[in-house]
Design an enzyme around this catalytic site. Sequence first.
Site, PDB file in Angstrom:
ATOM      1  N   CYS A   1     136.278   5.968  56.780  1.00 15.96           N
ATOM      2  CA  CYS A   1     135.311   4.689  57.102  1.00 15.96           C
ATOM      3  C   CYS A   1     135.818   3.522  57.834  1.00 15.96           C
ATOM      4  O   CYS A   1     136.942   2.931  57.571  1.00 15.96           O
ATOM      5  CB  CYS A   1     135.135   3.893  55.623  1.00 15.96           C
TER       6      CYS A   1
ATOM      7  N   CYS B   1     138.864  -1.853  52.743  1.00 17.61           N
ATOM      8  CA  CYS B   1     137.877  -1.115  53.711  1.00 17.61           C
ATOM      9  C   CYS B   1     138.513  -1.682  55.012  1.00 17.61           C
ATOM     10  O   CYS B   1     138.295  -2.822  55.311  1.00 17.61           O
ATOM     11  CB  CYS B   1     136.376  -1.536  53.479  1.00 17.61           C
TER      12      CYS B   1
ATOM     13  N   HIS C   1     133.669   0.818  42.235  1.00 14.70           N
ATOM     14  CA  HIS C   1     134.829   0.615  42.350  1.00 14.70           C
ATOM     15  C   HIS C   1     135.740   0.100  41.174  1.00 14.70           C
ATOM     16  O   HIS C   1     136.967   0.056  41.218  1.00 14.70           O
ATOM     17  CB  HIS C   1     135.322  -0.053  43.831  1.00 14.70           C
TER      18      HIS C   1
ATOM     19  N   SER D   1     124.336   3.786  51.173  1.00 12.10           N
ATOM     20  CA  SER D   1     125.243   3.535  50.424  1.00 12.10           C
ATOM     21  C   SER D   1     125.317   2.202  50.802  1.00 12.10           C
ATOM     22  O   SER D   1     125.370   1.348  51.504  1.00 12.10           O
ATOM     23  CB  SER D   1     126.381   3.989  50.883  1.00 12.10           C
TER      24      SER D   1
ATOM     25  N   CYS E   1     131.714  -5.645  59.262  1.00  6.00           N
ATOM     26  CA  CYS E   1     131.035  -5.682  58.097  1.00  6.00           C
ATOM     27  C   CYS E   1     131.237  -7.216  57.374  1.00  6.00           C
ATOM     28  O   CYS E   1     132.381  -7.499  57.542  1.00  6.00           O
ATOM     29  CB  CYS E   1     131.076  -4.484  57.079  1.00  6.00           C
TER      30      CYS E   1
ATOM     31  N   SER F   1     128.431   1.428  45.521  1.00  6.42           N
ATOM     32  CA  SER F   1     129.875   1.539  45.488  1.00  6.42           C
ATOM     33  C   SER F   1     130.626   0.548  44.524  1.00  6.42           C
ATOM     34  O   SER F   1     130.540  -0.728  44.379  1.00  6.42           O
ATOM     35  CB  SER F   1     130.637   0.962  46.995  1.00  6.42           C
TER      36      SER F   1
ATOM     37  N   ASN G   1     141.615   5.957  51.630  1.00  7.26           N
ATOM     38  CA  ASN G   1     142.392   6.394  53.039  1.00  7.26           C
ATOM     39  C   ASN G   1     143.101   4.926  53.440  1.00  7.26           C
ATOM     40  O   ASN G   1     142.108   3.891  53.784  1.00  7.26           O
ATOM     41  CB  ASN G   1     141.284   6.512  54.047  1.00  7.26           C
TER      42      ASN G   1
ATOM     43  N   GLU H   1     131.116   4.352  64.922  1.00 13.25           N
ATOM     44  CA  GLU H   1     131.323   5.485  64.977  1.00 13.25           C
ATOM     45  C   GLU H   1     130.374   6.280  63.983  1.00 13.25           C
ATOM     46  O   GLU H   1     129.578   5.844  62.951  1.00 13.25           O
ATOM     47  CB  GLU H   1     132.601   6.049  64.241  1.00 13.25           C
TER      48      GLU H   1
ATOM     49  N   CYS I   1     135.305  -6.038  51.780  1.00 15.28           N
ATOM     50  CA  CYS I   1     135.946  -5.292  50.751  1.00 15.28           C
ATOM     51  C   CYS I   1     137.495  -5.169  50.990  1.00 15.28           C
ATOM     52  O   CYS I   1     137.758  -4.833  52.140  1.00 15.28           O
ATOM     53  CB  CYS I   1     135.535  -3.944  50.205  1.00 15.28           C
TER      54      CYS I   1
ATOM     55  N   GLY J   1     129.772  -0.882  58.029  1.00 10.08           N
ATOM     56  CA  GLY J   1     128.726  -1.770  57.927  1.00 10.08           C
ATOM     57  C   GLY J   1     127.988  -1.721  56.521  1.00 10.08           C
ATOM     58  O   GLY J   1     128.137  -0.635  55.831  1.00 10.08           O
ATOM     59  N   GLU J   2     127.356  -2.743  56.077  1.00 13.00           N
ATOM     60  CA  GLU J   2     126.473  -2.716  54.937  1.00 13.00           C
ATOM     61  C   GLU J   2     124.998  -2.519  55.296  1.00 13.00           C
ATOM     62  O   GLU J   2     124.484  -3.488  55.628  1.00 13.00           O
ATOM     63  CB  GLU J   2     126.880  -4.083  54.108  1.00 13.00           C
TER      64      GLU J   2
ATOM     65  N   CYS K   1     127.503  11.246  58.951  1.00 14.34           N
ATOM     66  CA  CYS K   1     127.777   9.864  58.238  1.00 14.34           C
ATOM     67  C   CYS K   1     127.341   8.831  59.452  1.00 14.34           C
ATOM     68  O   CYS K   1     127.897   8.856  60.671  1.00 14.34           O
ATOM     69  CB  CYS K   1     129.140   9.855  57.964  1.00 14.34           C
TER      70      CYS K   1
HETATM   71  N1  SAH Z   1     128.756  -0.837  53.038  1.00  9.96           N
HETATM   72  C1  SAH Z   1     128.349   0.346  52.159  1.00  9.96           C
HETATM   73  C2  SAH Z   1     128.414   1.616  52.978  1.00  9.96           C
HETATM   74  C3  SAH Z   1     129.721   1.891  53.931  1.00  9.96           C
HETATM   75  S1  SAH Z   1     131.056   2.227  53.145  1.00  9.96           S
HETATM   76  C4  SAH Z   1     129.273   0.459  50.969  1.00  9.96           C
HETATM   77  O1  SAH Z   1     129.924  -0.083  50.905  1.00  9.96           O
HETATM   78  O2  SAH Z   1     128.881   1.324  50.361  1.00  9.96           O
HETATM   79  C5  SAH Z   1     131.011   3.899  52.479  1.00  9.96           C
HETATM   80  C6  SAH Z   1     131.873   4.136  51.517  1.00  9.96           C
HETATM   81  O3  SAH Z   1     133.420   4.212  51.820  1.00  9.96           O
HETATM   82  C7  SAH Z   1     132.058   3.125  50.244  1.00  9.96           C
HETATM   83  O4  SAH Z   1     131.881   3.738  49.039  1.00  9.96           O
HETATM   84  C8  SAH Z   1     133.271   2.409  50.616  1.00  9.96           C
HETATM   85  O5  SAH Z   1     133.586   1.919  49.426  1.00  9.96           O
HETATM   86  C9  SAH Z   1     134.128   3.467  50.948  1.00  9.96           C
HETATM   87  N2  SAH Z   1     135.259   2.939  51.551  1.00  9.96           N
HETATM   88  C10 SAH Z   1     135.622   1.818  52.384  1.00  9.96           C
HETATM   89  N3  SAH Z   1     136.852   1.900  52.979  1.00  9.96           N
HETATM   90  C11 SAH Z   1     137.475   3.024  52.258  1.00  9.96           C
HETATM   91  C12 SAH Z   1     138.980   3.382  52.220  1.00  9.96           C
HETATM   92  N4  SAH Z   1     139.894   2.761  53.118  1.00  9.96           N
HETATM   93  N5  SAH Z   1     138.916   4.506  51.783  1.00  9.96           N
HETATM   94  C13 SAH Z   1     138.189   5.254  50.947  1.00  9.96           C
HETATM   95  N6  SAH Z   1     136.903   4.849  50.850  1.00  9.96           N
HETATM   96  C14 SAH Z   1     136.645   3.828  51.516  1.00  9.96           C
HETATM   97 FE1  SF4 Z   2     131.507  -3.492  54.255  1.00  8.87          FE
HETATM   98 FE2  SF4 Z   2     131.062  -1.185  52.561  1.00  8.87          FE
HETATM   99 FE3  SF4 Z   2     133.401  -1.918  53.690  1.00  8.87          FE
HETATM  100 FE4  SF4 Z   2     132.766  -3.202  51.912  1.00  8.87          FE
HETATM  101  S1  SF4 Z   2     133.151  -1.125  51.828  1.00  8.87           S
HETATM  102  S2  SF4 Z   2     133.539  -4.125  53.721  1.00  8.87           S
HETATM  103  S3  SF4 Z   2     130.594  -3.099  52.026  1.00  8.87           S
HETATM  104  S4  SF4 Z   2     131.490  -1.265  54.856  1.00  8.87           S
END
Ligand code: SAH
Ligand code: SF4
Length: 384
Positions: free
Chosen positions: A351, A118, A223, A199, A111, A221, A308, A91, A115, A167-168, A104
């Site tokens: 995300c 996510c 956290h 990011s 990925c 990121s 989220n 997306e 995490c 994705g990362e 975005c």
């Molecule tokens: N993989 C990279 C970039 C994609 S995620 C990263 O982790 O930075 C982009 C952002 O969305 C990151 O800061 C991630 O921590 C956040 N994110 C992922 N899942 C989420 C969720 N369910 N609610 C809010 N933020 C989230």
């Molecule tokens: Fe991958 Fe970023 Fe989601 Fe972590 S937050 S699983 S690195 S997309």
Amino acid sequence: MAVNLLDFDLEGLTAFCEGLGEKRFRAVQLYRWIHQKGESDFGRMSDLAKSLRDKLAGVAEVRALPLMSEHRSADGTVKWLFDVGGGNAVEAVFIPEDDRGTLCVSSQAGCAVGCRFCSTGHQGFSRNLGSGEIVAQLWFAEHRLRQRLALPAGVRAIDNVVMMGMGEPLQNYAALVPALRTMLSDHAYGLSRRRVTVSTSGVVPMIDRLREDCPVALAVSLHAPNDALRDSLVPLNRKYPLQELLAACQRYLAAAPRDFITFEYCMLDGVNDTPELAHELVRLVQGQAAASRALGRISCKLNLIPFNPFTASGLKRSPRERVLAFAQVLQDAGIVTTIRKTRGDDIDAACGQLAGEVQDRTNARERLAARRDVIPIATVGGVS
Ligand code: SAH
Ligand code: SF4
């Protein structure tokens, strides 16, 4: 299969054109047609010689990603879902704001980092996107929006790109860098270095390489303010713990002293949102924690993201007052702190949420079509 010209940055396109026996400046013309004008039909590239147009038509194409659906939120956010084959979708989300338009962009289908909070991570890893597939998201969104909004020539719809979709990005480095270069090129999208953000969850060696190859804005990121908690949320922390990650951030900043790192912090109810942890975070970024003492204060901003939720995570969003209290601690310590507005809630624009649904289902198109927030592609009108 024909060569996809979206895969190339200007240097790559120049080499490709030279391989066809063409002069270097032809590559600039072609690059501009593709990215500045959004043209994919070589026949319409009127200032290219007919012989070159014919040659290109035989060996190359401007291959867009097949669009599966478009979702429009009441707040103006637009989300596109693209088919990347093998039952996978990625997306891209457009977020209009008063002073800018942000896109975005996704870098991978799924990925591998995994995490806990996510939904993309919960899907697992399917595959890396190619450079052309990363750029195709911007190419499509920019030209679709320009057309729909009837923007005058030279006015951009998107002036800010964040690699914060699925994705990362730093685990798809080889494809990422040419895509970033196309975003920055004055012959393509002409975005400023500070308006393109990568990011990352903290792939330390690649942070160092990015600094040398293409030092765009960096978001990390975080956290959690300590390794024990971060290990449990971001598994990559076990490989690259906080001390190494923050050292890489300092090296990144040393190359561009007026810049700052954006630390993202997803607010999870009862997990990482207490005032004590906020104080610990202050000590970490101010160089007063064990992991940061040797590094000193880090020039940074904090971006708190309300979680989220999705069912499989078993996690909940922090209540608003807890987020505000957390932000207050940071602000009182002099750290610039923002709380991300939740945009596009009604269309699951956070995300990985929607693409996650698609991957698990065979009749994805039918199910998507049955959803109320999905606008059938054929009947899409103007952006509201
Ligand atoms: N993989 C990279 C970039 C994609 S995620 C990263 O982790 O930075 C982009 C952002 O969305 C990151 O800061 C991630 O921590 C956040 N994110 C992922 N899942 C989420 C969720 N369910 N609610 C809010 N933020 C989230
Ligand atoms: Fe991958 Fe970023 Fe989601 Fe972590 S937050 S699983 S690195 S997309």
